[in-house]
Design an enzyme around this catalytic site. Structure first.
Site, PDB file in Angstrom:
ATOM      1  N   ASN A  12       0.873  -1.159   0.057  1.00 18.07           N
ATOM      2  CA  ASN A  12      -0.041  -0.021  -0.073  1.00 18.07           C
ATOM      3  C   ASN A  12       0.812   1.296  -0.017  1.00 18.07           C
ATOM      4  O   ASN A  12       1.600   1.558   1.261  1.00 18.07           O
ATOM      5  CB  ASN A  12      -0.713  -0.050   1.285  1.00 18.07           C
ATOM      6  CG  ASN A  12      -1.702   1.209   1.388  1.00 18.07           C
ATOM      7  OD1 ASN A  12      -1.893   1.953   0.461  1.00 18.07           O
ATOM      8  ND2 ASN A  12      -2.247   1.378   2.555  1.00 18.07           N
ATOM      9  N   TRP A  13       1.137   1.892  -1.061  1.00 19.90           N
ATOM     10  CA  TRP A  13       1.793   3.173  -1.188  1.00 19.90           C
ATOM     11  C   TRP A  13       1.234   4.333  -0.553  1.00 19.90           C
ATOM     12  O   TRP A  13       1.945   5.275  -0.408  1.00 19.90           O
ATOM     13  CB  TRP A  13       2.248   3.524  -2.746  1.00 19.90           C
ATOM     14  CG  TRP A  13       3.060   2.330  -3.502  1.00 19.90           C
ATOM     15  CD1 TRP A  13       3.496   1.284  -2.658  1.00 19.90           C
ATOM     16  CD2 TRP A  13       3.434   2.464  -4.792  1.00 19.90           C
ATOM     17  NE1 TRP A  13       4.347   0.533  -3.712  1.00 19.90           N
ATOM     18  CE2 TRP A  13       4.288   1.198  -4.952  1.00 19.90           C
ATOM     19  CE3 TRP A  13       2.957   3.062  -6.023  1.00 19.90           C
ATOM     20  CZ2 TRP A  13       4.726   0.993  -6.211  1.00 19.90           C
ATOM     21  CZ3 TRP A  13       3.303   3.039  -7.167  1.00 19.90           C
ATOM     22  CH2 TRP A  13       4.417   1.889  -7.265  1.00 19.90           C
ATOM     23  N   LYS A  14      -0.005   4.306  -0.174  1.00 19.69           N
ATOM     24  CA  LYS A  14      -0.467   5.427   0.321  1.00 19.69           C
ATOM     25  C   LYS A  14      -0.212   6.624  -0.556  1.00 19.69           C
ATOM     26  O   LYS A  14      -0.367   6.356  -1.912  1.00 19.69           O
ATOM     27  CB  LYS A  14       0.018   5.792   1.676  1.00 19.69           C
ATOM     28  CG  LYS A  14      -0.125   4.305   2.712  1.00 19.69           C
ATOM     29  CD  LYS A  14       0.196   4.597   4.038  1.00 19.69           C
ATOM     30  CE  LYS A  14      -0.023   3.338   4.835  1.00 19.69           C
ATOM     31  NZ  LYS A  14       0.407   3.419   6.241  1.00 19.69           N
ATOM     32  N   HIS A 100      -9.247   1.244   5.483  1.00 17.84           N
ATOM     33  CA  HIS A 100      -7.882   1.646   6.120  1.00 17.84           C
ATOM     34  C   HIS A 100      -8.094   2.541   7.325  1.00 17.84           C
ATOM     35  O   HIS A 100      -8.832   3.369   7.017  1.00 17.84           O
ATOM     36  CB  HIS A 100      -6.910   2.172   4.992  1.00 17.84           C
ATOM     37  CG  HIS A 100      -5.475   1.992   5.442  1.00 17.84           C
ATOM     38  ND1 HIS A 100      -5.012   2.871   6.537  1.00 17.84           N
ATOM     39  CD2 HIS A 100      -4.336   1.091   5.279  1.00 17.84           C
ATOM     40  CE1 HIS A 100      -3.623   2.839   6.857  1.00 17.84           C
ATOM     41  NE2 HIS A 100      -3.350   1.746   5.981  1.00 17.84           N
ATOM     42  N   GLU A 102      -6.575   4.784   8.265  1.00 16.46           N
ATOM     43  CA  GLU A 102      -6.203   6.353   7.917  1.00 16.46           C
ATOM     44  C   GLU A 102      -7.483   6.877   7.093  1.00 16.46           C
ATOM     45  O   GLU A 102      -7.717   8.168   7.507  1.00 16.46           O
ATOM     46  CB  GLU A 102      -4.813   6.467   6.839  1.00 16.46           C
ATOM     47  CG  GLU A 102      -3.694   6.387   7.638  1.00 16.46           C
ATOM     48  CD  GLU A 102      -2.586   5.532   6.986  1.00 16.46           C
ATOM     49  OE1 GLU A 102      -2.576   5.626   5.478  1.00 16.46           O
ATOM     50  OE2 GLU A 102      -1.708   5.171   7.473  1.00 16.46           O
ATOM     51  N   GLU A 170      -4.454  -4.587  11.111  1.00 19.17           N
ATOM     52  CA  GLU A 170      -3.644  -3.340  11.020  1.00 19.17           C
ATOM     53  C   GLU A 170      -3.745  -2.693  12.496  1.00 19.17           C
ATOM     54  O   GLU A 170      -4.470  -1.750  12.177  1.00 19.17           O
ATOM     55  CB  GLU A 170      -3.455  -2.525   9.910  1.00 19.17           C
ATOM     56  CG  GLU A 170      -3.194  -3.223   8.514  1.00 19.17           C
ATOM     57  CD  GLU A 170      -2.850  -2.268   7.472  1.00 19.17           C
ATOM     58  OE1 GLU A 170      -1.748  -2.536   6.882  1.00 19.17           O
ATOM     59  OE2 GLU A 170      -3.539  -1.215   7.313  1.00 19.17           O
ATOM     60  N   GLY A 176       3.270   2.630  10.647  1.00 16.91           N
ATOM     61  CA  GLY A 176       4.242   3.727  10.048  1.00 16.91           C
ATOM     62  C   GLY A 176       4.924   4.148  11.707  1.00 16.91           C
ATOM     63  O   GLY A 176       5.752   5.324  11.464  1.00 16.91           O
ATOM     64  N   SER A 206       4.229  -1.629  10.128  1.00 13.28           N
ATOM     65  CA  SER A 206       5.674  -1.761  10.294  1.00 13.28           C
ATOM     66  C   SER A 206       6.063  -3.139   9.924  1.00 13.28           C
ATOM     67  O   SER A 206       7.412  -3.301  10.283  1.00 13.28           O
ATOM     68  CB  SER A 206       6.111  -1.386  11.734  1.00 13.28           C
ATOM     69  OG  SER A 206       5.630  -0.020  11.996  1.00 13.28           O
ATOM     70  N   GLY A 227       3.417  -0.908   3.936  1.00 12.79           N
ATOM     71  CA  GLY A 227       3.304   0.513   3.910  1.00 12.79           C
ATOM     72  C   GLY A 227       4.776   0.878   3.143  1.00 12.79           C
ATOM     73  O   GLY A 227       4.940   0.772   2.319  1.00 12.79           O
ATOM     74  N   GLY A 228       5.439   1.675   4.258  1.00 10.17           N
ATOM     75  CA  GLY A 228       6.766   1.917   3.939  1.00 10.17           C
ATOM     76  C   GLY A 228       7.882   0.986   3.421  1.00 10.17           C
ATOM     77  O   GLY A 228       8.470   1.469   2.449  1.00 10.17           O
TER      78      GLY A 228
HETATM   79  O1  LIG Z   1      -0.791   0.812   6.886  1.00 12.00           O
HETATM   80  C1  LIG Z   1      -0.047   0.147   6.500  1.00 12.00           C
HETATM   81  C2  LIG Z   1      -0.407  -0.791   5.316  1.00 12.00           C
HETATM   82  O2  LIG Z   1      -1.690  -0.527   4.902  1.00 12.00           O
HETATM   83  C3  LIG Z   1       1.111  -0.169   7.294  1.00 12.00           C
HETATM   84  O3  LIG Z   1       2.015   0.897   6.979  1.00 12.00           O
HETATM   85  P1  LIG Z   1       3.679   0.774   7.392  1.00 12.00           P
HETATM   86  O4  LIG Z   1       4.250  -0.770   6.904  1.00 12.00           O
HETATM   87  O5  LIG Z   1       4.344   1.880   6.850  1.00 12.00           O
HETATM   88  O6  LIG Z   1       3.357   0.623   8.872  1.00 12.00           O
END
Ligand SMILES: O=C(CO)COP(=O)(O)O
Length: 242
Positions: A12-14, A100, A102, A170, A176, A206, A227-228
């Site tokens: 997930n690149w956000k 998600h 967020e 999650e 993050g 993470s 994510g990251g």
């Molecule tokens: O929210 C996430 C994937 O959807 C996880 O993000 P991180 O891997 O950056 O913690």
């Protein structure tokens, strides 16, 4: 590999990587996948909407699916800024992330809306990846299970009888932050979700090459929503080589 199972490795690149970076990522990732003899992963990438076409071009014919990070619960109409599940399908997507944390946090999405989005995905032939997770405050108050149950209940009802969907657990406090959940905690929540739904459950929060193996070793963890660590092709790809 710690566990010999096919893993869902979803990135997930956000709000990262615009079209030109996405194209570059796709071309690099394509060469990594084609040079590898490993067939351990079901890959999917979730770029920003505007980067989808460029990523698709970069990936070429590599076996990497595409997905969107969100869809509307509505099929079409006067909904400025929204994108429908059928548009995602027409653009070559197989998956859509819904719910998600967020979006729950910044866009005020409720679990009822998330369930409606998941149903809209199924109606359009898209596989929803339904995200659930508790906050730190809720975890510390011992409410994790109650919160997760409340988040997933309307989705279970909306998708009753369907097996074409996935869940991503999650924990919000692990996203993050570098504070990944204990593998045993991830296992406990993922097991309960798998038992309730009958669909694969991914862990997210993470996840990186240094800690992924301990999650993949958990029997109820079917993969990771990353994510990251999905923003660099070599790093993301290395998750399949743990
Ligand atoms: O929210 C996430 C994937 O959807 C996880 O993000 P991180 O891997 O950056 O913690």
């Amino acid at each position: 590999m710690t566990a010999q199972k096919k893993l869902y490795l979803f990135g997930n690149w956000k709000m990262n990587l615009g079209p030109s970076q996405a194209q570059e990522f796709g071309a690099k990732f394509r060469s990594l996948v084609s040079a590898s003899s490993e067939d351990r992963a079901v890959w999917a990438l979730f770029p920003p909407f505007l980067s989808l076409a460029a990523l698709k071009e970069g990936l070429g014919d590599s076996p990497v699916s595409l997905g969107v990070q969100d869809v509307s619960d509505q099929p079409s109409g006067a909904f400025t800024g929204q994108v429908s599940a059928s548009m995602a399908k027409e653009s070559g997507c197989r998956y859509a992330i819904v719910g998600h944390s967020e979006r729950r946090q910044y866009q005020g999405e409720t679990s009822a809306l998330v369930a409606a989005k998941a149903a809209a995905c199924r109606a359009a032939g898209i596989i929803p990846v339904v995200c659930v997770g508790e906050s730190l405050e809720q975890r510390e108050a011992g409410q994790t299970q109650t919160i997760i149950d409340e988040q997933i209940a309307p989705v279970l009802q909306a998708l009753e009888g369907s097996h074409d969907w996935l869940i991503a657990y999650e924990p919000i406090w692990a996203i993050g932050t570098g504070k990944a959940a204990l593998p045993s905690d991830a296992q406990a929540v993922c097991q309960r979700l798998a038992d309730q739904s009958g669909v694969p459950v991914l862990y997210g929060g993470s996840v990186k090459p240094e800690n992924a193996g301990q999650y993949f070793a958990q029997p109820a963890v079917s993969g990771a929503l990353v994510g990251g660590a999905s923003l660099k092709p070599e790093v993301f790809f290395s998750l399949a080589e743990i």
